[in-house]
Structures are given as C-alpha cells and as structure tokens.
Design an enzyme around this catalytic site. Structure first.
Site, PDB file in Angstrom:
ATOM      1  CG  ASP A 116      -0.255   0.018   2.523  1.00  0.00           C
ATOM      2  OD1 ASP A 116       0.751  -0.611   2.595  1.00  0.00           O
ATOM      3  OD2 ASP A 116      -0.500   0.915   3.463  1.00  0.00           O
ATOM      4  CD  GLU A 117      -1.045   4.971   2.953  1.00  0.00           C
ATOM      5  OE1 GLU A 117      -1.926   5.437   3.251  1.00  0.00           O
ATOM      6  OE2 GLU A 117      -0.106   4.668   3.696  1.00  0.00           O
ATOM      7  CG  LEU A 118       5.701   2.292  -4.090  1.00  0.00           C
ATOM      8  CD1 LEU A 118       6.832   2.099  -3.170  1.00  0.00           C
ATOM      9  CD2 LEU A 118       6.071   1.135  -5.132  1.00  0.00           C
TER      10      LEU A 118
END
Length: 585
Positions: A353-355
């Site tokens: 997530d949220e790279l």
C-alpha cells in the site's frame, strides 16, 4: 478439575422469581429456537467425544495438533469460562426486576451429558486453513432432561459450538449456581464468510505478547478467525530475525519491545488452539523505512522532509526497486522466517500500500517517478517475492493498490485486501481477484480520534484546525454493523469476497487503550461476517434487535478480562429496546 469452584448448595431464595432473559447469542446463529425451562450446570456433567469419555482440566493446553486435543482443551476452556466469569446479569434488567430462577421452587435439574460428535476427520489444513478449507458449522441441542448434543464436521466447528454453549449460561447471584433458562435449545449454525478478522499494528506501538493473546481470546468469543499482524513498518521493526539480528536490534523502539521466534510460535499456537489463524505482514516495498537503521544501502527516502512529498506519514522509507542487494536481503529474511510461520498459517501478507512514486527519484538505480519506468520494476519485485511465499507453501496477500493503482498482474491464488472503499471491491472481484474487505469508511476502528501530528502556530495551525484525522468520523458500532462487504456485487463477484477485517492502526493506540477501541466493535463486524448482514427473512438486521444482545455480550467480554467499551448508557441496557429507540413522529 473444577471442584475448587463449588461449595455446598446452601443458599436458596425464599420467593418465586420471574424469568425474563434475553436470548443473547453473539454472533446470531443462523437458526435458534429455545424454551424457558431452567437447567443447572456443575462439574459432574459427563462429556464424551465421538463416544469416548474425555476429562476436562482447568487450564488444559493441547499436547499436539490433533482433533481430540483441540476439543478437550476447548471443553476445558468453556466450562472454566462459565464457572470463572461470575456473570450475574442484573445489569441487563430493570432495578428490582425478578430475573433469576428460584432453585428451591424450581428444584435443581442438572445438565447430565455433553455429547460431542465430530462427523468427519480433520485434514491437517484444518488447523491452518485457507479461507473456506475448514467447515465451521455446528448443531447444538439441549433437551429439557439435561442432555446436550453438539455435532460438527470439524474440530473447529466444535469450538464454535462450545462458544455458543457458553453464552447460554449465567451465574446466580447466590454465587453457587450456574444455570441456563432457555431449555430446550435447538441451534443450527454456520458462517456466511470464511475469513473474519482483525488487523493489529505492532509497529507504531508495541504490544506485549499477553495483550495479543487476550485479543485472540476475545476473537474466539466473537467467532473471528484471522488475526492479521502488521508486524513491521517504517516506525519500528520489532520482529527478531536470527539470520539478520541487526534489523530488530537497531529497528525496534527499545530492546525490550521485540518478538522472538519463541514469542511468534507461542502466539500462533495459542491462536490455533482457539480456531484463530495468526498470519503476519511485512509491508513492502514502501512502509519499510525501519530497515534503514541497519541497512541504509537498501532504502531510499528514509526520514526525508517534508515527509508528505515522500510518503503518507514519517519517517517514510522504501526499498530500492532496482537493486540486487534488496533481493538478497529478502531471500535471507524469508529463508529464516517462513519455515517458522508455515506450521501454523496458510497466508503471508506482503503489503504494497501507499508506495510513493517520488521515492525512486532518490534511487541512484532509477532516478524517475514515471509509472512507465516503475511498473515493470514493481511487477518483477512482486513476482519474485510471491514466488518465495509460494515456495514456502504460503499464499500471498497484498493491498489493493498493487493490482488497481500499479496494474501489477497477480497469481490467481493471491488474495487482495481492499481498504479504500468506493468501488474497490467491485473492481477487484470483476477482475477475478479473491478479496478481504477492510473498507475504511466502515471498518477502520482507529478513525475519528484526532490527529497524531502536531501543528505549528500560524498558517499550519489554521490549515489543521480542528485537528481531525484523515478518516473521521469515529466508526460507531452502528456504522460498523451497517456494512455489507458484498453490497452492489453480482452473485459471481460476491463469491470472491472471502470476508473482511477490521483494522486497528496504532498511531494513537497502545496496550492501554487497545481493548476499549477494539471491543465490542470488532465483535459487531464479527456478526456481520458470521451471520450475514440480513436475517433468515432477507431483512437487514436491526439495531433494535442487536443492541440487547450486544450489551450482554459486552458484559461477557468484560467478565473475561477484556476492557470493552459500553455502547450506550446503563438506562438503555436495563430497559426495553424501544425505550432508547429513535422513532420520528
């Protein structure tokens, strides 16, 4: 044995007492009928398992992973739980109400037998199943003569039935009687979803092993069956890896705040004995900044400022996506870790997530934030790590951004955890992905409690005021209860929804307040996932019907040492449901 819990039956009430109980099983069984006859329980009940007598011993721990051992431990926990909880349900009734049976008037009609029948042999996977691999259904009957029959396909189904059995009993205010006022009882039950879980974050704050074990106990009471431990993140690395000891030595908040291999095994075994599968997440390639404290050569953007250019929250940090040293590090990590996890779990979560694309602008091997450049590198990274997960006989799990935002192709076995709400579940299931739903609009239990950031005076103060967090409002039990993970899906798409997890991200949660934030709201999601959002008639389950049952269940959690929050004021707990119902004129 339980003889220490009993004294002579010397206290009797002098007047007749009216029985007005709530049939308060949580989560609601699929089918439940009951009468109003009173039966009493003591240590003399005879318990058999597939025809053979089984003893029950206070504090019994299985000596092996076998069906009989799991059942014997479950019986012992169940009976000890009834006798030790001291749950006298006065708080559920109006002051002065006559809610208890009179032993002198009724006579002491005892439960005589508890006959447990398991109709099929457990496969080895029953103790660490993939979603849907183990049949958790059970049938439970209690006759007015005092005979109990519990039938299940698997030993895990037996554990679910024993939990229901325990919720039929109260302690008398006289102190020496344990009774059910519901005989005869007939229950047929099975879960709607096979994956019913909690996400626990041990990176932002550390949770001692005992707190995790207590969480597992509360999960088992709620018929939740997956504990997802988000064990590492950029904030800390508490997981001891003997092959890489420096990672936790330098990455943990404190040397005392780590999980040893023995701790991990203890947690997983404890869960397995209770039908709760514990699986772990090492989030990557983002959310991995704590590795920079021991291996700075592997990480980009660690503690870069201003942080919001590089990540969702400080101290940032992501793996280099085009670096062979990262791959060598992960090979060593997984070769050490996976053999210790696989005896007790079917899953491993690789995050995703949220790279933040900007991180790779600082990577000397990439120097780009272009999706066209990064996507093939991320595809290769995921392929490599998931191959290692599969080689270890584990099934990979990822967050939704990997297939939806980055368009990474995943194996058909991979499970995708959805959290961003909207049409995420629809998009994923339309692509054929198996899904765990954690829609933040309903099931992020940490939300609505204010910012964890500090705001400087001046423009920043004005921008932040009144300092709400990103995902408010607070998800009340009523909002949690309203969510249907399969809403808006076709029947074929709905089949791909394995279930869901409530999330407890730990920026402002630690061992002191975890219970009050988690419970009983996690139990509410447990009913949605076990019983389904609609009842047998096809109607949405009502808050008015659920509230009295949830109030009672919350009291049972508290009596078991779980610091569950109240869901309403005492007047409403003691009153009739309609007394605290909002009904517009």
């Amino acid at each position: 044995m339980f003889s220490r819990l009993f004294s002579c039956l010397s206290v009797f009430l002098a007047t007749s007492i009216l029985i007005t109980p709530t049939t308060a099983i949580w989560p609601a069984p699929q089918s439940f009928t009951n009468g109003s006859s009173v039966l009493y329980l003591n240590q003399n009940i005879r318990v058999t398992y597939n025809g053979a007598f089984i003893p029950y011993t206070y504090g019994y721990v299985p000596s092996s992973f076998s069906s009989k051992e799991f059942v014997q431990a479950g019986v012992s926990r169940t009976l000890a739980g009834i006798f030790d909880s001291k749950f006298v349900p006065w708080i559920l009734h109006k002051p002065g109400a006559k809610y208890e049976p009179n032993p002198l008037a009724e006579g002491l009609k005892w439960l005589k037998t508890l006959q447990i029948i398991q109709t099929s042999e457990d496969k080895p996977s029953a103790f660490k199943p993939l979603a849907g691999e183990v049949d958790e259904s059970y049938n439970l009957t209690i006759s007015v003569e005092g005979d109990v029959k519990l039938t299940a396909v698997s030993s895990i189904g037996v554990l679910r039935g024993l939990e229901t059995f325990s919720q039929l009993f109260y302690q008398h205010s006289a102190g020496t009687f344990w009774y059910t006022p519901f005989a005869p009882v007939a229950i047929e039950d099975a879960p709607k979803f096979p994956h019913r879980g909690i996400l626990m974050d041990t990176s932002r704050h550390f949770f001692p092993v005992e707190d995790i074990l207590r969480t597992i106990d509360a999960m088992a009471m709620s018929k939740l069956n997956r504990l997802h431990v988000h064990v590492t993140d950029s904030q800390s690395w508490p997981l001891v890896i003997p092959a890489l000891p420096e990672v936790s030595e330098k990455g943990a908040h404190h040397p005392s705040e780590t999980y040893s291999p023995a701790d991990i095994e203890r947690i997983q075994k404890y869960g397995a004995y209770r039908g709760v599968e514990v699986y772990f997440e090492i989030d990557m390639p983002g959310h991995i900044g704590s590795v920079a404290l021991s291996h700075p050569e592997l990480i980009v953007a660690y503690n870069e400022q201003p942080y919001h250019w590089w990540c969702a929250q400080p101290p940032c940090g992501a793996f280099k996506l085009n670096n062979t040293a990262v791959d060598e590090f992960l090979e060593t990590l997984f070769d050490d870790l996976f053999p210790r996890l696989v005896p007790y779990s079917a899953y491993f979560h690789t995050g995703g997530d949220e790279l933040n694309k900007n991180d790779s602008m600082l990577d000397e091997g990439i120097r780009s934030n272009s999706s066209e450049v990064l996507q093939p590198l991320l595809q290769k990274f995921i392929d490599t790590q998931h191959s290692r997960v599969r080689d270890a006989k584990l099934t990979p799990v990822v967050w939704e951004e990997i297939p939806l935002e980055w368009n990474v192709t995943l194996g058909k076995d991979t499970v995708v955890q959805a959290w961003l709400g909207g049409d995420s579940v629809k998009k994923l299931t339309a692509k054929g992905h198996k899904v765990i739903d954690s829609n933040y609009n309903f099931w992020y239990l940490d939300c609505g409690r204010g910012q964890w950031l500090n705001w400087a005076n001046g423009p920043a103060f004005q921008l932040g005021f009144p300092f709400n967090d990103w995902c408010g409002p607070t998800k009340s039990w009523r909002l949690v209860y309203s969510h249907d993970p399969t809403a808006g899906l076709t029947p074929e798409e709905a089949k791909l929804v394995l279930g869901g997890e409530v999330a407890l991200w730990a920026e402002t949660i630690d061992p002191i307040n975890f219970d009050t934030i988690a419970w009983p709201r996690a139990s509410v999601a447990g009913e949605v996932l076990w019983s389904g959002r609609t009842d047998a008639s096809g109607q949405n389950r009502s808050q008015i019907e659920a509230a009295p049952r949830l109030n009672e269940f919350r009291e049972r959690l508290v009596k078991k040492g779980v610091r569950a929050s109240p869901i309403t004021q005492a007047f409403c707990v003691q009153g009739e449901p309609w007394e605290c119902e909002f009904a517009p004129a």
